[in-house]
Design a protein around this motif. Structure first.
Motif, short mmCIF file in Angstrom:
data_model
loop_
_atom_site.label_atom_id
_atom_site.label_comp_id
_atom_site.label_asym_id
_atom_site.label_seq_id
_atom_site.Cartn_x
_atom_site.Cartn_y
_atom_site.Cartn_z
N ILE A 106 32.92 49.32 48.53
CA ILE A 106 31.76 49.52 47.65
C ILE A 106 31.97 50.72 46.73
O ILE A 106 31.67 50.67 45.53
CB ILE A 106 30.47 49.70 48.49
N ARG A 107 32.51 51.81 47.27
CA ARG A 107 32.78 52.98 46.42
C ARG A 107 33.77 52.65 45.31
O ARG A 107 33.61 53.05 44.15
CB ARG A 107 33.30 54.14 47.27
N ALA A 108 34.82 51.90 45.67
CA ALA A 108 35.81 51.52 44.67
C ALA A 108 35.19 50.62 43.60
O ALA A 108 35.46 50.78 42.40
CB ALA A 108 36.98 50.81 45.34
N LEU A 109 34.34 49.69 44.02
CA LEU A 109 33.70 48.78 43.07
C LEU A 109 32.74 49.53 42.14
O LEU A 109 32.66 49.24 40.94
CB LEU A 109 32.95 47.69 43.83
N LYS A 110 32.02 50.51 42.67
CA LYS A 110 31.07 51.28 41.85
C LYS A 110 31.80 52.12 40.81
O LYS A 110 31.21 52.48 39.78
CB LYS A 110 30.21 52.16 42.74
N ASN A 111 33.06 52.45 41.08
CA ASN A 111 33.85 53.20 40.08
C ASN A 111 34.27 52.31 38.92
O ASN A 111 34.66 52.81 37.85
CB ASN A 111 35.11 53.79 40.73
N MET A 112 34.18 50.98 39.11
CA MET A 112 34.61 50.05 38.07
C MET A 112 33.46 49.27 37.43
O MET A 112 33.62 48.73 36.34
CB MET A 112 35.62 49.05 38.66
N GLY A 113 32.33 49.19 38.10
CA GLY A 113 31.22 48.42 37.55
C GLY A 113 29.89 48.79 38.19
O GLY A 113 29.83 49.56 39.15
N THR B 122 25.92 47.69 39.82
CA THR B 122 25.46 46.83 40.93
C THR B 122 25.36 45.38 40.54
O THR B 122 25.71 44.48 41.30
CB THR B 122 24.10 47.34 41.44
N GLU B 123 24.90 45.11 39.31
CA GLU B 123 24.75 43.73 38.84
C GLU B 123 26.11 43.04 38.75
O GLU B 123 26.25 41.86 39.14
CB GLU B 123 24.07 43.72 37.47
N GLN B 124 27.11 43.75 38.26
CA GLN B 124 28.45 43.17 38.17
C GLN B 124 29.04 42.90 39.55
O GLN B 124 29.71 41.88 39.76
CB GLN B 124 29.36 44.11 37.37
N ILE B 125 28.79 43.83 40.47
CA ILE B 125 29.29 43.64 41.84
C ILE B 125 28.65 42.41 42.48
O ILE B 125 29.33 41.56 43.06
CB ILE B 125 29.01 44.89 42.69
N ALA B 126 27.32 42.30 42.34
CA ALA B 126 26.60 41.16 42.93
C ALA B 126 27.07 39.85 42.30
O ALA B 126 27.27 38.84 42.99
CB ALA B 126 25.10 41.35 42.74
N GLY B 127 27.26 39.85 40.98
CA GLY B 127 27.70 38.64 40.29
C GLY B 127 29.08 38.20 40.75
O GLY B 127 29.33 37.01 40.97
N CYS B 128 29.97 39.17 40.94
CA CYS B 128 31.32 38.83 41.37
C CYS B 128 31.33 38.31 42.80
O CYS B 128 32.13 37.43 43.15
CB CYS B 128 32.22 40.05 41.24
N ILE B 129 30.46 38.83 43.64
CA ILE B 129 30.36 38.34 45.02
C ILE B 129 29.92 36.88 45.02
O ILE B 129 30.48 36.03 45.73
CB ILE B 129 29.38 39.20 45.83
N ILE B 130 28.92 36.55 44.19
CA ILE B 130 28.44 35.17 44.10
C ILE B 130 29.56 34.25 43.61
O ILE B 130 29.77 33.15 44.14
CB ILE B 130 27.22 35.09 43.15
N VAL B 131 30.30 34.70 42.60
CA VAL B 131 31.40 33.91 42.05
C VAL B 131 32.43 33.61 43.12
O VAL B 131 32.90 32.46 43.26
CB VAL B 131 32.05 34.64 40.87
N GLN B 132 32.79 34.61 43.93
CA GLN B 132 33.81 34.39 44.96
C GLN B 132 33.32 33.47 46.06
O GLN B 132 34.09 32.66 46.59
CB GLN B 132 34.24 35.74 45.56
N ILE B 133 32.04 33.54 46.38
CA ILE B 133 31.48 32.64 47.40
C ILE B 133 31.55 31.20 46.92
O ILE B 133 31.96 30.29 47.65
CB ILE B 133 30.04 33.05 47.75
N ILE B 134 31.13 30.98 45.66
CA ILE B 134 31.16 29.63 45.09
C ILE B 134 32.60 29.14 44.94
O ILE B 134 32.91 27.97 45.21
CB ILE B 134 30.44 29.60 43.73
N LEU B 135 33.49 30.04 44.52
CA LEU B 135 34.89 29.66 44.30
C LEU B 135 35.53 29.13 45.57
O LEU B 135 36.34 28.20 45.54
CB LEU B 135 35.66 30.87 43.77
N GLN B 136 35.17 29.70 46.70
CA GLN B 136 35.74 29.27 47.98
C GLN B 136 35.26 27.86 48.36
O GLN B 136 35.86 27.22 49.22
CB GLN B 136 35.38 30.27 49.07
#
Length: 312
Positions: A240-247, A249-263
């Motif tokens: 989470i700390r690494a992700l917050k350095n790059m984006g 909360t909205e971007q993190i949540a969106g990417c999590i959804i994308v990875q769940i659907i992608l699987q």
């Protein structure tokens, strides 16, 4: 008779004069040879003990020259010799002084180099040398590795590029090492090797996705183990700390959804999604759930067309 003997002993014989000439010229040639060997690049590569040895070598040549030149007045190289010796001594002492100013805790102990005004403070306790981490090829590990390597090796003032390349190669394993294994160990190839790794691993989107995938792949805590729970918490917070350095909360949540659907997608659709992300539009973007929704809609239309079904 005694006076004649004293007079004859005060004047060197012909053989003695020839010997002294050869000796003085030999010493002068030795000093010039040493000067040719002590270029700026060579001086920077010599350690502190080596610099001390070079100073003593210059001093020995000066002493030997003075002894032989004093007995020989026909061949006067004193002015040229002294000028050359002083120039060399200044170069060596300048190199030592530069290191002392950069590394105040240097282990160099040649007191002839230190100024009389040097403050003799109590030396701090020795600090253990930093051990460079090993890097394989993980996107999530690249930032920490590169930061450590830059601090310890890249910014080191006394390391030549060929030495930096050797340190870099010693840290790499597996595919990271394979990326530049074919490069020869030379000064010029250091920048090339580092650039190869940068181009492959310093990809914001792939690093972002790698953290999400590792976070989603964390092991389930079983049996109420406090140790396992603490490990899960530490790993989750690190991602989470690494992700917050790059984006955000909205971007993190969106990417999590994308990875769940992608699987949940079939392999062919997953491959098409990855091909879509390779487009220049997504180079510096984090895929969001809107991107995934658009892709799924287009993918459905494409598959219907391919299958001969044009209905919505």
């Amino acid at each position: 008779m005694v006076a004649e003997n004293n007079a004859s002993s005060a004047v060197p014989s012909a053989n003695r004069v020839t010997f002294l000439k050869r000796k003085v010229i030999s010493i002068y040639d030795s000093l010039q040879t040493l000067q040719n060997a002590l270029t700026n690049s060579t001086l920077s590569a010599i350690n502190e003990c080596g610099l001390s040895v070079r100073l003593k070598q210059i001093e020995r040549l000066q002493t030997s020259f003075d002894i032989n030149q004093t007995s020989l007045e026909e061949l006067d190289l004193r002015e040229d010799f002294d000028e050359l010796a002083i120039s060399m001594e200044i170069s060596v002492r300048s190199e030592i002084a530069k290191r002392v100013s950069i590394l105040p805790c240097s282990t160099f102990r040649d007191q002839s180099v230190l100024s009389a005004q040097t403050v003799r403070a109590k030396a701090p306790p020795a600090i253990p040398a930093l051990k460079l981490p090993t890097f394989t090829s993980g996107y999530t590990e690249w930032a920490d590795f590169y930061s450590m390597f830059t601090t310890v090796i890249e910014n080191h003032p006394d390391l030549a590029d060929i030495e930096k390349l050797q340190h870099l190669r010693s840290c790499l394993k597996d595919s990271a090492l394979d990326a530049n294994r074919s490069l020869e160990i030379t000064n010029d190839n250091y920048a090339i090797a580092l650039n190869l790794l940068e181009k492959r691993l310093n990809n914001r989107r792939l690093v972002f996705q790698a953290h999400i995938l590792e976070m989603l792949g964390l092991k389930r805590v079983a049996g109420g183990s406090v140790v396992a729970l603490r490990e899960l918490s530490d790993q989750f917070n690190a991602h989470i700390r690494a992700l917050k350095n790059m984006g955000n909360t909205e971007q993190i949540a969106g990417c999590i959804i994308v990875q769940i659907i992608l699987q949940k997608l079939d392999p062919s659709s997953q491959a098409k999604w990855e091909e879509r992300l390779e487009d220049s539009t997504f180079v510096n973007l984090t895929p969001s759930w809107e991107h995934m929704a658009t892709f799924l809609e287009q993918r459905c239309r494409t598959m219907k067309t391919v299958n001969g079904k044009l209905c919505p």
